[in-house]
Design a protein around this motif. Sequence first.
Motif, PDB file in Angstrom:
ATOM      1  N   CYS A  37       1.807  11.710  -6.626  1.00 25.89           N
ATOM      2  CA  CYS A  37       0.454  11.485  -6.117  1.00 25.89           C
ATOM      3  C   CYS A  37       0.477  10.223  -5.274  1.00 25.89           C
ATOM      4  O   CYS A  37       0.956   9.184  -5.714  1.00 25.89           O
ATOM      5  CB  CYS A  37      -0.521  11.349  -7.290  1.00 25.89           C
ATOM      6  N   GLU A  39      -1.840   8.330  -4.382  1.00 27.93           N
ATOM      7  CA  GLU A  39      -2.786   7.306  -4.819  1.00 27.93           C
ATOM      8  C   GLU A  39      -2.232   6.512  -6.008  1.00 27.93           C
ATOM      9  O   GLU A  39      -2.095   5.313  -5.949  1.00 27.93           O
ATOM     10  CB  GLU A  39      -4.110   7.991  -5.172  1.00 27.93           C
ATOM     11  N   CYS A  40      -1.893   7.194  -7.090  1.00 26.19           N
ATOM     12  CA  CYS A  40      -1.502   6.482  -8.315  1.00 26.19           C
ATOM     13  C   CYS A  40       0.003   6.503  -8.541  1.00 26.19           C
ATOM     14  O   CYS A  40       0.497   5.876  -9.469  1.00 26.19           O
ATOM     15  CB  CYS A  40      -2.221   7.071  -9.523  1.00 26.19           C
ATOM     16  N   HIS A  56      -4.948  15.103  -7.120  1.00 28.89           N
ATOM     17  CA  HIS A  56      -4.976  14.120  -8.207  1.00 28.89           C
ATOM     18  C   HIS A  56      -5.678  12.905  -7.647  1.00 28.89           C
ATOM     19  O   HIS A  56      -5.626  12.672  -6.433  1.00 28.89           O
ATOM     20  CB  HIS A  56      -3.545  13.768  -8.654  1.00 28.89           C
ATOM     21  N   CYS A  57      -6.326  12.141  -8.500  1.00 30.44           N
ATOM     22  CA  CYS A  57      -7.087  10.976  -8.041  1.00 30.44           C
ATOM     23  C   CYS A  57      -8.053  11.370  -6.918  1.00 30.44           C
ATOM     24  O   CYS A  57      -8.259  10.608  -5.961  1.00 30.44           O
ATOM     25  CB  CYS A  57      -6.174   9.856  -7.553  1.00 30.44           C
TER      26      CYS A  57
END
Length: 229
Positions: A37, A39-40, A56-57
Amino acid sequence: MKNPLILTKKKAHFLKENRQDPITGDSFQMGDEIVFCAECKSAFLKESWEYMGNTHCNQEKILRKIPKNRNLTLKKIVKIDYQLLSRRDIVVSWIIDTAIWFIIFMGVIHFFDKNYYPEEVYITIVIVALLLKDNNLITTSIGKKLRRISMIHIKTNKKVNPFLFPLRHIFSAILLLLFMYNSINSLKGFISIFCFICMLDLLISFEKSRRMIDYVLGIAMTKDKNNDK
Ligand SMILES: [Zn+2]
């Protein structure tokens, strides 16, 4: 979907971190196709990523390379409370709930035949019973309860309102309605179309834990983790 990364010998440093897929709980192995992902920076098996609807996120971007320093990003990881279902869970719960509905069906047919009620009455009852197949314990069904299956919204992880469950059986309800209709010959075309949709729907649900309508609603069947002992 963009290309997942494949874990090769070159990327062995990642395997040393001994990370697990948040959904299946399996450790990553050499040769696995992995998605990060953007983002994270959480790592997912390709299958899990697809299972989450490629997001996700609240975003769809993935990394092109394995991130170097995961400690910096660890605290941002979004917790996931659900697990992939085994096909056994899906099939067994489906058989249980379908058998319950079939018993109701036979009971209704038997009862109303003897007492000469108008046809519409028992057609309505068996169709309503079919629509409420996932609600035979009101908020869930016996099959789902036994296999510890719940329905969740993919993006928010929140439990699905049980009032939405009847929508999942809309195709089979239409098929049943057509079947029970008097002039069955004139409806053969429609019956075959809905037969096909129902079979396809069932296969997709056995394979992907989701019915076609689940994709529209953004929901999926998952295994409860809480009482998983
Ligand atoms: Zn993320």
